[in-house]
Design a protein around this motif. Structure first.
Motif, PDB file in Angstrom:
ATOM      1  N   LEU A  90       1.003  -1.269   0.053  1.00  0.00           N
ATOM      2  CA  LEU A  90       0.079   0.065  -0.019  1.00  0.00           C
ATOM      3  C   LEU A  90       0.835   1.189   0.062  1.00  0.00           C
ATOM      4  O   LEU A  90       0.599   2.334   0.686  1.00  0.00           O
ATOM      5  CB  LEU A  90      -1.109   0.049   1.363  1.00  0.00           C
ATOM      6  CG  LEU A  90      -1.923  -1.100   1.141  1.00  0.00           C
ATOM      7  CD1 LEU A  90      -2.656  -1.348   2.444  1.00  0.00           C
ATOM      8  CD2 LEU A  90      -3.331  -0.636   0.197  1.00  0.00           C
ATOM      9  N   SER A 142      -0.402   5.212   1.483  1.00  0.00           N
ATOM     10  CA  SER A 142       0.498   5.441   2.688  1.00  0.00           C
ATOM     11  C   SER A 142       0.931   6.725   2.460  1.00  0.00           C
ATOM     12  O   SER A 142       0.627   7.528   3.323  1.00  0.00           O
ATOM     13  CB  SER A 142       1.614   4.568   2.806  1.00  0.00           C
ATOM     14  OG  SER A 142       1.154   3.113   3.214  1.00  0.00           O
ATOM     15  N   ASP A 144       4.123   0.161   9.499  1.00  0.00           N
ATOM     16  CA  ASP A 144       3.838  -0.954   8.987  1.00  0.00           C
ATOM     17  C   ASP A 144       4.226  -2.340   9.525  1.00  0.00           C
ATOM     18  O   ASP A 144       5.202  -2.395   9.522  1.00  0.00           O
ATOM     19  CB  ASP A 144       4.882  -0.808   7.351  1.00  0.00           C
ATOM     20  CG  ASP A 144       4.759  -2.071   6.665  1.00  0.00           C
ATOM     21  OD1 ASP A 144       4.027  -2.968   6.852  1.00  0.00           O
ATOM     22  OD2 ASP A 144       5.117  -2.070   5.624  1.00  0.00           O
ATOM     23  N   ILE A 169      -0.701   0.207   9.103  1.00  0.00           N
ATOM     24  CA  ILE A 169      -0.759  -1.148   8.136  1.00  0.00           C
ATOM     25  C   ILE A 169      -0.796  -2.239   8.798  1.00  0.00           C
ATOM     26  O   ILE A 169       0.179  -2.568   9.259  1.00  0.00           O
ATOM     27  CB  ILE A 169       0.165  -1.046   7.006  1.00  0.00           C
ATOM     28  CG1 ILE A 169       0.161   0.188   6.149  1.00  0.00           C
ATOM     29  CG2 ILE A 169      -0.154  -2.216   6.073  1.00  0.00           C
ATOM     30  CD1 ILE A 169       1.057   0.347   5.044  1.00  0.00           C
ATOM     31  N   SER A 226       0.308  -8.969   0.304  1.00  0.00           N
ATOM     32  CA  SER A 226      -0.320  -8.066   0.465  1.00  0.00           C
ATOM     33  C   SER A 226      -1.710  -8.129   0.756  1.00  0.00           C
ATOM     34  O   SER A 226      -2.636  -7.548   1.339  1.00  0.00           O
ATOM     35  CB  SER A 226      -0.101  -6.746  -0.428  1.00  0.00           C
ATOM     36  OG  SER A 226      -0.922  -7.257  -1.485  1.00  0.00           O
ATOM     37  N   ALA A 264      -3.480  -7.143   4.093  1.00  0.00           N
ATOM     38  CA  ALA A 264      -3.029  -6.044   4.629  1.00  0.00           C
ATOM     39  C   ALA A 264      -4.340  -5.008   4.638  1.00  0.00           C
ATOM     40  O   ALA A 264      -5.269  -4.981   3.933  1.00  0.00           O
ATOM     41  CB  ALA A 264      -2.043  -5.334   3.775  1.00  0.00           C
ATOM     42  N   LEU A 316      -4.940  -0.790   5.662  1.00  0.00           N
ATOM     43  CA  LEU A 316      -4.306   0.670   6.065  1.00  0.00           C
ATOM     44  C   LEU A 316      -5.358   1.433   6.816  1.00  0.00           C
ATOM     45  O   LEU A 316      -6.754   1.414   6.127  1.00  0.00           O
ATOM     46  CB  LEU A 316      -4.033   1.316   4.781  1.00  0.00           C
ATOM     47  CG  LEU A 316      -3.155   2.599   5.022  1.00  0.00           C
ATOM     48  CD1 LEU A 316      -2.302   2.933   3.789  1.00  0.00           C
ATOM     49  CD2 LEU A 316      -4.321   3.771   5.303  1.00  0.00           C
TER      50      LEU A 316
END
Length: 308
Positions: free
Chosen positions: A11, A15, A102, A239, A297, A300, A302
């Motif tokens: 991301l 971000s 992260d 994240i 990912s 994930a 965010l």
């Protein structure tokens, strides 16, 4: 340049956009890693901007020092639960325009068998995020009781077969030293059926890593410190990669983004006692395109907040 396996920052564009970077701003990358997100921040900063890069992994700090000799970047070896102390020492407490966390384990950490994070490659049963700490996965499994291991596997890995795994580990240790990742993975695989997309040891390795590094407690401590660290309108980007971490982050955001409740029947008044500290700006998940390029990912999330 230090040789390293490539790490694709998850991301990345989302971000950087979420941080709403000011050219002369002060930013904290609380999980420096291989500097993927840090590079993006630096690319959007002017000459007077600053990035404080924190990481408990000495490999990450060494990598930053060699590969990013930028006067605007200050790499510091510490856990992000020391955020407030570090910023106080730098006279930056309350002056930070954005913080990035992260929480994923990096590709270089996984791909280096000797770090002990991978159940696919044989290596020392280590799993320490900070190589200076004394407790390894091997020593923790040796010194913990069957009940302690089972509880950790269930709590931190949501592993339904936690008790039989813990029993199998202790049974193996009666006649053998348990020191390698493949030894542990094989013990787990003998009592856990493989999932459609997950290796039988996935949840257990995650749980043991979280336990020996005390990750959830340190995450909670770091999140609370971000409020005093940020300047008004400062952004926090987090994240997460599994439900346990994300639950802690959601609870933190909910706690500080709702007005304090007054006694029943009285209206909520916006004053010092009831004002929200954070504004929840929502969540973002990786696109299908990103997941195709970087399979790691896929889980994930965010989450983005702004200090009021």
């Amino acid at each position: 340049m230090i040789e390293s396996n490539h790490h694709e920052s998850v991301l990345f564009n989302e971000s950087i956009k979420g941080l709403n970077i000011k050219p002369n701003g002060v930013y904290v990358d609380a999980t420096l890693g291989r500097c993927g997100h840090t590079k993006g921040i630096l690319n959007n900063l002017g000459n007077s901007g600053k990035v404080i890069g924190l990481d408990q992994d000495m490999d990450a700090i060494n990598y930053a020092q060699v590969n990013f000799p930028d006067s605007r970047l200050t790499p510091i070896h510490c856990n992000f639960s020391n955020l407030q102390d570090i910023l106080s020492q730098l006279n930056l407490l309350g002056k930070v325009d954005g913080i990035l966390m992260d929480l994923g384990i990096s590709s270089p950490q996984i791909d280096n068998a000797e770090r002990g994070f991978s159940f696919m490659k044989d290596g020392a049963l280590d799993m320490r995020m900070d190589q200076t700490q004394t407790i390894t996965a091997a020593s923790w499994l040796r010194d913990s009781s069957e009940t302690e291991i089972a509880n950790a596997l269930f709590q931190y890995g949501e592993e339904k077969r936690s008790r039989i795994i813990a029993s199998s580990i202790k049974e193996y240790q009666k006649n053998n030293d348990l020191n390698s990742t493949l030894e542990l993975a094989n013990i787990i695989s003998s009592v856990v059926r493989p999932g459609k997309k997950k290796h039988p040891a996935t949840r257990s390795f995650q749980a043991i890593r979280i336990a020996i590094n005390d990750e959830l407690k340190k995450l909670s401590e770091a999140l609370e410190q971000t409020i005093d660290a940020l300047s008004p309108k400062g952004r926090l980007v987090i994240i997460t990669f599994h439900s346990i971490e994300d639950r802690i982050v959601k609870q933190f955001i909910r706690k500080h983004s709702r007005p304090k409740q007054l006694p029943k029947g009285l209206p909520v008044i916006a004053n010092d006692e009831s004002e929200c500290l954070l504004k929840d700006l929502g969540k973002i998940k990786p696109s299908d395109e990103e997941i195709k390029v970087n399979r790691r990912s896929r889980s994930a999330i965010l989450r983005l907040v702004e200090k009021c």
